[in-house]
Enzyme design. Sequence first.
Site, PDB file in Angstrom:
ATOM      1  N   ASP A  21       0.850  -1.188   0.000  1.00  0.00           N
ATOM      2  CA  ASP A  21       0.000   0.000   0.000  1.00  0.00           C
ATOM      3  C   ASP A  21       0.890   1.245   0.000  1.00  0.00           C
ATOM      4  OD1 ASP A  21      -3.170   0.552   1.457  1.00  0.00           O
ATOM      5  OD2 ASP A  21      -1.786   2.122   0.805  1.00  0.00           O
ATOM      6  N   ASP A 118      -3.381   2.525  -5.739  1.00  0.00           N
ATOM      7  CA  ASP A 118      -2.263   2.609  -4.798  1.00  0.00           C
ATOM      8  C   ASP A 118      -2.082   1.356  -3.949  1.00  0.00           C
ATOM      9  OD1 ASP A 118      -4.478   2.848  -3.221  1.00  0.00           O
ATOM     10  OD2 ASP A 118      -3.698   4.473  -1.996  1.00  0.00           O
ATOM     11  N   GLU A 119      -2.630   0.243  -4.388  1.00  0.00           N
ATOM     12  CA  GLU A 119      -2.569  -0.989  -3.589  1.00  0.00           C
ATOM     13  C   GLU A 119      -2.329  -2.185  -4.489  1.00  0.00           C
ATOM     14  OE1 GLU A 119      -5.771  -1.876  -0.373  1.00  0.00           O
ATOM     15  OE2 GLU A 119      -6.623  -0.931  -2.156  1.00  0.00           O
TER      16      GLU A 119
END
Length: 417
Positions: A21, A118-119
């Site tokens: 993350d 974003d992960e």
Amino acid sequence: MAAPSLGPQLKAGPRRILHVDVDAMFVQCAVLADPERLGGVDLILVGGSPSGRGVVTSASYGCRAYGVRSAMPTATALRLCPDATVVKVPGEMVRTKSRALASSIADWSPVAAMASVDEAYIDLTGTEGLHRNEPLVETARRIQRDLKERTGLDVSIGGAANRLVAKMATSFAKPAGVYVVAPGEEEAFVASLQPEDLIGVGPALLASLRRRGIVDMTSLRALDVETMAAWWGPDRARWLWRRCRGIDEGPIRGREGAKSISSETTFPRDVSDLGELERLLLGRVVSVAGSLRRQGYYARTITVKLRYADFRDRSRSRTLVDSVQSDRVIFSVARELLGDLRRHNERPVRLIGVSLTGLSDSPEPEQQSLIALVPPRENARDRALSAAVDRIRDKHGRVIAPGSVLADQRRSREGDG
DNA sequence: TCTGGGGTCCTAGGACCC
DNA sequence: TCTGGGGTCCTAGGACCC
């Protein structure tokens, strides 16, 4: 002669899942996009919106120390942290870095996938031999350094025997850390959390728990599945029963093609006038249909959504026989849906949105039938016109509505008068 | 201090078909 | 004449996530 272990097919040991993350992704991207202005600045807020009714999209860790959180109104955030620099969402840099992240994680395992911008998840099961049988936490640290070198981004990494627990572990790793839950410790780890820490337990379910006197993880985990089923139905009961025990057998898989494409906007001030709403609707149609074509899709279902001042959403949708992608046809359907919504309710509106679903990459209907002759039909000219508009827009960077769409609207407005 | 915008998934009722 | 389920599609609304 010992062959390298291929893991799961020989012996079903625990899986080795990492959840990656990016820390305050939008803040990091804003700094990377404008290092001269923002390099070394500690208090950064990404957010606001043209409407002036914006919220915080992402806050630097410096701002978070003042109590600033995502989704908080920007005005509130600035009251808590008056010295913060407010910047716009660095869209292009976010896309660039997200792509860089995707290609970097792919080098660590064939089973790796982005879960959002974003992960990402990486399944390292069966790769122990490739990594000198080092502990998972060591591999995670090497991945973290590799991603920093290759993308410039600080990431936090959680690890566990399944996706669910790995993701919850990540919050213990932030910022820029690594936290691995040892195999067999999943249930104990989850038991140490609060119900609201569980992924998928939001405000509504939390309130439902509270109403029934379930205020902590101990009381939640003491419930039997029959009691839970009586409250929430069998599916949700099973889901929550497993979730509060850290059970998750789901595989890591990438997201296949898009399921919906949408565009919505909140107005600076509430709007009641139908003509103005139609004009604002056209803007959303031009935006969403442009995205649709850029991504090479056609859509069958068109939905118009209104949000009223009391924050209640109302929507109308229609599924066409054909898949479409032109501004003209999408707007003509959306306009009727808007008219239908307004017939039932003329209160002031704060948001309008258009969403396209039933996506396919071909305009062909799945089966031909007589009702395929029902309008509105989209023809080759509609598609060519929309494509031409896209080219002009790409070149000049301006939002241009096709003349025929505006003419349609003008005609009907005159007809209304 | 009122609350963004992009998504995914689920539910539930009615229509319709077999 | 009355009485079925199961499956799928459509619509509307809502919860949740980043």
